[in-house]
Design a protein around this motif. Structure first.
Motif, PDB file in Angstrom:
ATOM      1  N   CYS A   1       0.879  -1.236  -0.049  1.00  0.00           N
ATOM      2  CA  CYS A   1       0.036   0.245  -0.204  1.00  0.00           C
ATOM      3  C   CYS A   1       0.779   1.310  -0.139  1.00  0.00           C
ATOM      4  N   ASP A   2       1.945   1.386   0.565  1.00  0.00           N
ATOM      5  CA  ASP A   2       2.934   2.282   1.017  1.00  0.00           C
ATOM      6  C   ASP A   2       3.592   2.595  -0.501  1.00  0.00           C
ATOM      7  N   LYS A   3       3.839   1.453  -1.029  1.00  0.00           N
ATOM      8  CA  LYS A   3       4.508   1.683  -2.327  1.00  0.00           C
ATOM      9  C   LYS A   3       3.580   2.129  -3.391  1.00  0.00           C
ATOM     10  N   LEU A   4       2.325   1.721  -3.342  1.00  0.00           N
ATOM     11  CA  LEU A   4       1.393   2.332  -4.490  1.00  0.00           C
ATOM     12  C   LEU A   4       1.029   3.766  -3.982  1.00  0.00           C
ATOM     13  N   GLU A   5       1.066   4.125  -3.078  1.00  0.00           N
ATOM     14  CA  GLU A   5       0.917   5.587  -2.557  1.00  0.00           C
ATOM     15  C   GLU A   5       2.210   6.392  -2.909  1.00  0.00           C
ATOM     16  N   ALA A   6       3.073   5.797  -2.988  1.00  0.00           N
ATOM     17  CA  ALA A   6       4.628   6.490  -3.293  1.00  0.00           C
ATOM     18  C   ALA A   6       4.425   6.759  -4.879  1.00  0.00           C
ATOM     19  N   GLU A   7       4.108   5.796  -5.718  1.00  0.00           N
ATOM     20  CA  GLU A   7       3.892   5.642  -7.101  1.00  0.00           C
ATOM     21  C   GLU A   7       2.772   6.777  -7.574  1.00  0.00           C
ATOM     22  N   LEU A   8       1.883   6.725  -6.584  1.00  0.00           N
ATOM     23  CA  LEU A   8       0.701   7.713  -6.943  1.00  0.00           C
ATOM     24  C   LEU A   8       1.311   9.123  -6.798  1.00  0.00           C
ATOM     25  N   GLN A   9       2.176   9.498  -5.641  1.00  0.00           N
ATOM     26  CA  GLN A   9       2.470  10.658  -5.426  1.00  0.00           C
ATOM     27  C   GLN A   9       3.544  11.203  -6.751  1.00  0.00           C
ATOM     28  N   GLU A  10       4.295  10.139  -7.107  1.00  0.00           N
ATOM     29  CA  GLU A  10       5.222  10.159  -8.239  1.00  0.00           C
ATOM     30  C   GLU A  10       4.448  10.678  -9.323  1.00  0.00           C
ATOM     31  N   ALA A  11       3.220   9.979  -9.582  1.00  0.00           N
ATOM     32  CA  ALA A  11       2.406  10.401 -10.863  1.00  0.00           C
ATOM     33  C   ALA A  11       1.839  11.613 -10.692  1.00  0.00           C
ATOM     34  N   TYR A  12       1.579  12.150  -9.648  1.00  0.00           N
ATOM     35  CA  TYR A  12       0.994  13.567  -9.137  1.00  0.00           C
ATOM     36  C   TYR A  12       2.170  14.575  -9.743  1.00  0.00           C
TER      37      TYR A  12
END
Length: 163
Positions: free
Chosen positions: A25-36
Motif C-alpha cells: 500500500c505504501d509503495k502504491l501511494e508513493a507511485e501515486l505521489q510520483e505520478a502527481y
C-alpha cells in the motif's frame, strides 16, 4: 490462501502478511505521489486546449478514485487490526482483492484515456497539416498572379517605351 489456511497461521505469520500488504500500500501511494508530481511538472502547448482540458479532468477523476481506494484500504486495515492484536483474515483477503480490482480498474481507465488522447492528437496534427497546405496553396496562387501581373506590366512598359 483459503480461510482455513489463514486460521492455521500463528499471530507472527499473520502480522507478517499484514506488514507485507501495508508495504505494498505504501509503495502504491508513493507511485501515486510520483505520478502527481509528473503530472504537475508537465507543460502542454496545443492550440486546442479544450481537448487537453477534458483529458486532464478524466485523469484527475482517476487519481481521485485511486485516492479513495487507498483510503478505503487503510480503513479496512484499521478495522481488521483494532489494537487488540487480532487480525480478521477474511477482511484481510477481501481488502487485498479489492485493492487488486481497483488497481486494474484504474489502469484500464488510464489506458482508455491515453488511447483517446493519442487519437485526438493525431487528428489535430492531420488537421493542422491540411490547413497549412491549404494556406500555402493560396499563397502560391497569389504569388503566381502577382508575377503574371508584373510580367504583363513589364511587357506593356517595354512596348510603350519602344514607340
Amino acid at each position: 490462501m483459503t480461510e482455513s489456511e489463514l486460521k492455521k497461521l500463528n499471530r507472527t505469520e499473520l502480522l507478517a502478511m499484514l506488514i507485507s500488504i501495508t508495504q505494498r500500500c505504501d509503495k502504491l501511494e508513493a507511485e501515486l505521489q510520483e505520478a502527481y508530481e509528473k503530472l504537475d511538472g508537465r507543460e502542454i502547448e496545443i492550440s486546442r486546449a479544450g481537448t487537453l482540458a477534458e483529458a486532464a479532468l478524466k485523469i484527475n477523476k482517476i487519481f481521485e478514485a485511486a485516492d479513495q481506494a487507498g483510503a478505503q484500504y487503510l480503513a479496512n486495515l484499521q478495522r481488521m487490526y483494532p489494537g487488540d492484536g487480532s487480525v480478521d483474515a477474511a477482511a484481510l483477503m477481501a481488502a487485498s482483492r479489492d485493492m487488486g480490482a481497483a488497481e486494474k480498474e484504474v489502469q484500464a481507465k488510464c489506458q482508455a484515456i491515453e488511447a483517446e488522447t493519442k487519437k485526438r492528437c493525431v487528428e489535430m496534427v492531420e488537421s493542422a497539416k491540411r490547413d497549412s497546405q491549404a494556406y500555402w496553396d493560396e499563397v502560391y496562387k497569389r504569388i503566381k498572379r502577382y508575377n503574371e501581373t508584373m510580367e504583363s506590366m513589364k511587357k506593356a512598359l517595354e512596348e510603350g517605351s519602344g514607340k
